[in-house]
Design a protein around this motif. Sequence first.
Motif, short mmCIF file in Angstrom:
data_model
loop_
_atom_site.label_atom_id
_atom_site.label_comp_id
_atom_site.label_asym_id
_atom_site.label_seq_id
_atom_site.Cartn_x
_atom_site.Cartn_y
_atom_site.Cartn_z
N VAL A 60 26.01 -62.94 -17.88
CA VAL A 60 27.31 -62.37 -17.50
C VAL A 60 27.64 -62.72 -16.05
O VAL A 60 28.76 -63.15 -15.75
CB VAL A 60 27.31 -60.84 -17.72
N VAL A 61 26.68 -62.55 -15.16
CA VAL A 61 26.93 -62.84 -13.75
C VAL A 61 27.10 -64.35 -13.53
O VAL A 61 28.00 -64.77 -12.80
CB VAL A 61 25.77 -62.28 -12.88
N GLY A 62 26.26 -65.15 -14.17
CA GLY A 62 26.30 -66.59 -13.97
C GLY A 62 27.57 -67.25 -14.47
O GLY A 62 27.99 -68.28 -13.95
N THR A 63 28.20 -66.69 -15.48
CA THR A 63 29.43 -67.27 -16.01
C THR A 63 30.66 -66.50 -15.56
O THR A 63 31.76 -66.74 -16.07
CB THR A 63 29.38 -67.30 -17.55
N PHE A 64 30.48 -65.56 -14.64
CA PHE A 64 31.58 -64.74 -14.13
C PHE A 64 32.31 -64.01 -15.26
O PHE A 64 33.52 -63.86 -15.25
CB PHE A 64 32.57 -65.57 -13.31
N GLY A 65 31.58 -63.61 -16.28
CA GLY A 65 32.14 -62.84 -17.38
C GLY A 65 32.69 -63.68 -18.52
O GLY A 65 32.99 -63.15 -19.58
N ALA A 66 32.84 -64.99 -18.32
CA ALA A 66 33.38 -65.85 -19.39
C ALA A 66 32.43 -65.90 -20.58
O ALA A 66 32.86 -66.09 -21.72
CB ALA A 66 33.64 -67.25 -18.87
N GLY A 67 31.14 -65.71 -20.32
CA GLY A 67 30.15 -65.71 -21.40
C GLY A 67 30.40 -64.58 -22.39
O GLY A 67 30.08 -64.71 -23.58
N LEU A 68 31.00 -63.49 -21.91
CA LEU A 68 31.29 -62.37 -22.82
C LEU A 68 32.30 -62.76 -23.89
O LEU A 68 32.21 -62.29 -25.03
CB LEU A 68 31.80 -61.16 -22.02
N ILE A 69 33.24 -63.61 -23.55
CA ILE A 69 34.22 -64.07 -24.53
C ILE A 69 33.51 -64.86 -25.63
O ILE A 69 33.75 -64.63 -26.83
CB ILE A 69 35.31 -64.92 -23.86
N PHE A 70 32.62 -65.75 -25.24
CA PHE A 70 31.89 -66.54 -26.23
C PHE A 70 30.95 -65.67 -27.06
O PHE A 70 30.79 -65.89 -28.26
CB PHE A 70 31.12 -67.67 -25.55
N ILE A 71 30.35 -64.69 -26.42
CA ILE A 71 29.49 -63.77 -27.16
C ILE A 71 30.29 -63.00 -28.19
O ILE A 71 29.88 -62.84 -29.33
CB ILE A 71 28.76 -62.81 -26.18
N GLY A 72 31.46 -62.54 -27.80
CA GLY A 72 32.33 -61.81 -28.74
C GLY A 72 32.78 -62.68 -29.90
O GLY A 72 32.78 -62.25 -31.05
N LEU A 73 33.16 -63.92 -29.59
CA LEU A 73 33.57 -64.84 -30.66
C LEU A 73 32.40 -65.16 -31.59
O LEU A 73 32.58 -65.23 -32.81
CB LEU A 73 34.14 -66.13 -30.05
N PHE A 74 31.21 -65.35 -31.02
CA PHE A 74 30.04 -65.61 -31.85
C PHE A 74 29.73 -64.42 -32.74
O PHE A 74 29.42 -64.59 -33.92
CB PHE A 74 28.83 -65.94 -30.97
N ALA A 75 29.83 -63.20 -32.19
CA ALA A 75 29.56 -62.00 -32.98
C ALA A 75 30.56 -61.88 -34.13
O ALA A 75 30.19 -61.55 -35.26
CB ALA A 75 29.61 -60.76 -32.09
N LEU A 76 31.82 -62.16 -33.86
CA LEU A 76 32.84 -62.11 -34.91
C LEU A 76 32.57 -63.17 -35.98
O LEU A 76 32.65 -62.89 -37.18
CB LEU A 76 34.22 -62.31 -34.30
N PHE A 77 32.24 -64.39 -35.56
CA PHE A 77 31.92 -65.46 -36.49
C PHE A 77 30.71 -65.08 -37.36
O PHE A 77 30.72 -65.27 -38.57
CB PHE A 77 31.64 -66.75 -35.70
N PHE A 78 29.67 -64.52 -36.74
CA PHE A 78 28.47 -64.12 -37.46
C PHE A 78 28.80 -63.02 -38.47
O PHE A 78 28.32 -63.05 -39.61
CB PHE A 78 27.40 -63.64 -36.48
N LEU A 79 29.63 -62.06 -38.08
CA LEU A 79 30.02 -60.98 -38.98
C LEU A 79 30.78 -61.52 -40.20
O LEU A 79 30.53 -61.11 -41.33
CB LEU A 79 30.88 -59.96 -38.24
N ILE A 80 31.68 -62.46 -39.96
CA ILE A 80 32.44 -63.06 -41.06
C ILE A 80 31.50 -63.83 -42.00
O ILE A 80 31.61 -63.71 -43.23
CB ILE A 80 33.56 -63.97 -40.52
N LEU A 81 30.56 -64.60 -41.44
CA LEU A 81 29.60 -65.32 -42.29
C LEU A 81 28.74 -64.37 -43.11
O LEU A 81 28.46 -64.64 -44.28
CB LEU A 81 28.70 -66.21 -41.43
N LYS A 82 28.34 -63.28 -42.52
CA LYS A 82 27.51 -62.31 -43.23
C LYS A 82 28.30 -61.69 -44.39
O LYS A 82 27.77 -61.51 -45.49
CB LYS A 82 27.04 -61.23 -42.25
N GLN A 83 29.57 -61.40 -44.16
CA GLN A 83 30.41 -60.85 -45.23
C GLN A 83 30.63 -61.88 -46.35
O GLN A 83 30.64 -61.53 -47.53
CB GLN A 83 31.75 -60.37 -44.67
#
Length: 127
Positions: free
Chosen positions: A37-60
Motif C-alpha cells: 500500500v505504501v510503496g504504490t501510494f495506494g494504487a495497489g488497493l485498486i488492483f487488489i479490489g479488482l482481483f478480489a472481484l474477478f476471483f469472486l466472479i470466477l468462484k461463482q
Amino acid sequence: MSTDLKTITDEQLVYPKEKVLFIISAIFSSVIWIFLVVGTFGAGLIFIGLFALFFLILKQLFTARIKGFGIRVSENQYPAIHAQLKRISMAMNLSEIPTLYVLQMEGVLNAFAMNIFSRNFIVITTA
C-alpha cells in the motif's frame, strides 16, 4: 470395511502448531500488505479490489458449473455414497450434512470442498 466410526474431536483435526503458525503468517502478511500500500501510494488497493472481484466472479461461475453439470448425491442419486456421507458426518459431529456433488472432470482433481457465502459443499470427481 468397518461400520463403526469413533467420534472425532476438534483437537484431532487441528495441527498442534496451527495457532503459532497462523500468528507468524499474519504478521508476515501484514508487513507485505503495508509495503504494497505504501510503496504504490495506494494504487495497489485498486488492483487488489479488482482481483478480489474477478476471483469472486470466477468462484461463482465455477459453482454454477458444479451445480449445472454435477449430480447432487441424495437418497435417490447414489444412495450408497449418501449413506456414507451421513455416517461420517455423524461421526464428526457436524451440525448438518454437507451437500455432495459428483462431477465429471477428466481426472483433473480427486475431490475438494468449497464454501461460498456460507454454503458448504463437497465435490467428488470421476475420470
